[in-house]
Scaffold this motif. Structure first.
Motif, short mmCIF file in Angstrom:
data_model
loop_
_atom_site.label_atom_id
_atom_site.label_comp_id
_atom_site.label_asym_id
_atom_site.label_seq_id
_atom_site.Cartn_x
_atom_site.Cartn_y
_atom_site.Cartn_z
N ARG A 1 0.83 -1.20 0.00
CA ARG A 1 0.00 0.00 0.00
C ARG A 1 0.86 1.25 0.00
O ARG A 1 1.99 1.26 0.49
CB ARG A 1 -0.90 0.01 1.24
N THR B 1 -5.42 8.54 3.80
CA THR B 1 -6.44 8.82 2.79
C THR B 1 -7.73 8.08 3.12
O THR B 1 -8.83 8.63 2.99
CB THR B 1 -5.94 8.39 1.40
N ARG B 2 -7.61 6.85 3.55
CA ARG B 2 -8.78 6.06 3.91
C ARG B 2 -9.56 6.73 5.05
O ARG B 2 -10.79 6.84 5.01
CB ARG B 2 -8.33 4.65 4.32
N HIS B 3 -8.83 7.17 6.06
CA HIS B 3 -9.48 7.84 7.20
C HIS B 3 -10.15 9.13 6.75
O HIS B 3 -11.28 9.44 7.15
CB HIS B 3 -8.46 8.14 8.30
N THR C 1 -12.40 4.22 -6.60
CA THR C 1 -11.58 4.65 -5.48
C THR C 1 -12.15 4.14 -4.16
O THR C 1 -11.42 3.66 -3.29
CB THR C 1 -11.48 6.19 -5.45
N ALA D 1 -15.71 1.63 8.32
CA ALA D 1 -14.61 2.60 8.36
C ALA D 1 -15.11 3.97 8.79
O ALA D 1 -14.41 4.70 9.51
CB ALA D 1 -13.95 2.69 6.99
N LEU E 1 -17.09 0.32 3.93
CA LEU E 1 -17.09 1.77 4.07
C LEU E 1 -17.83 2.19 5.33
O LEU E 1 -17.39 3.05 6.09
CB LEU E 1 -17.72 2.42 2.85
N TYR F 1 -10.38 1.44 -1.39
CA TYR F 1 -10.08 1.71 0.01
C TYR F 1 -10.96 0.93 0.99
O TYR F 1 -10.53 0.65 2.11
CB TYR F 1 -10.20 3.21 0.31
N PHE F 2 -12.19 0.58 0.58
CA PHE F 2 -13.13 0.00 1.54
C PHE F 2 -13.71 -1.35 1.12
O PHE F 2 -14.34 -2.01 1.95
CB PHE F 2 -14.28 0.98 1.79
N TYR G 1 -1.87 5.54 2.49
CA TYR G 1 -3.11 4.78 2.31
C TYR G 1 -4.05 4.96 3.49
O TYR G 1 -5.24 5.29 3.31
CB TYR G 1 -2.78 3.29 2.14
N GLU G 2 -3.56 4.75 4.72
CA GLU G 2 -4.42 4.83 5.89
C GLU G 2 -4.93 6.25 6.12
O GLU G 2 -6.09 6.44 6.50
CB GLU G 2 -3.69 4.32 7.13
#
Length: 211
Positions: free
Chosen positions: A8, A15-17, A50, A64, A61, A54-55, A12-13
């Motif tokens: 990753r 952006t995911r958050h 996208t 998250a 999602l 990520y999810f 990554y984390e």
């Protein structure tokens, strides 16, 4: 050297958050129906590809989003559920009034309503709502009660009693907020939730001490 397959990006984390936090108020459409992945992608300003990157899917999602809300609310929970030398006559009303404020001004109500609407009856989303939002809140209240018990300001409570008391602290105010705000009860039978919160805290303390 290129990334190994499956690795990753460093961000990554983060952006995911950030994506999950952005979507915390978008789980439901304006008409109250669940948002689709297309709706959510539009709200975040990204593609559905996208989001799936990520999810995985909408349930991923959803989980998250709740985790992002819990993480972002950590400071509120820490400050609102720590006695800090104050008596329970201050901390319990303060906690409940802070909950009303967060519900109405900072989007907690929309997240909570969306979590219930999407989580009830779902074997994946229901436990995600409990572990991501509801239990951290309840356990923080249990910790506050334990602190007051330890200082002799409340009578002894075992773990089961603290859990029941925490549910008793939050439930009337959360139900009142759902009644007034989420379900439009303010137009059916208006209620001053702040006044309810203060009165409920006083009644709860009197009941605990009488026991």
């Amino acid at each position: 050297m290129g990334r190994r397959p499956g690795a990753r990006n460093r961000d990554y984390e983060q952006t995911r958050h950030a994506l999950a936090a952005t979507l915390s108020a978008a789980l439901l459409r304006d008409d109250g129906t669940p948002a689709t992945l297309v709706d959510l992608a539009r709200a975040a300003g990204v593609s559905t590809t996208t989001l799936t990157h990520y999810f995985g899917d909408r349930d991923g999602l959803y989980a998250a989003v709740l985790e992002a809300v819990r993480a972002d609310a950590a400071d509120f929970l820490a400050s609102g559920t720590s006695a800090g030398g104050r008596p329970p006559e201050e901390t319990l009303p303060g906690l409940l009034l802070g909950t009303v404020l967060a519900w109405r001004r900072f989007g907690l109500g929309r997240v909570f309503a969306g979590g219930l609407a999407l989580g009830l009856g779902s074997p994946r989303r229901g436990p995600a709502f409990v572990s991501g939002l509801l239990e951290p809140f309840l356990q923080a209240v249990e910790q506050l009660l334990a602190e007051h018990v330890g200082r002799g300001e409340l009578p002894p409570l075992d773990a089961d009693q603290r859990r029941a008391a925490a549910l008793g602290v939050l439930s009337p105010v959360v139900l009142a907020l759902l009644h007034q705000d989420g379900l439009g009860g303010s137009g059916v039978r208006p209620l001053d939730v702040e006044t309810l919160a203060r009165g409920h805290a006083a009644l709860l303390l009197a009941g605990l001490r009488a026991s």
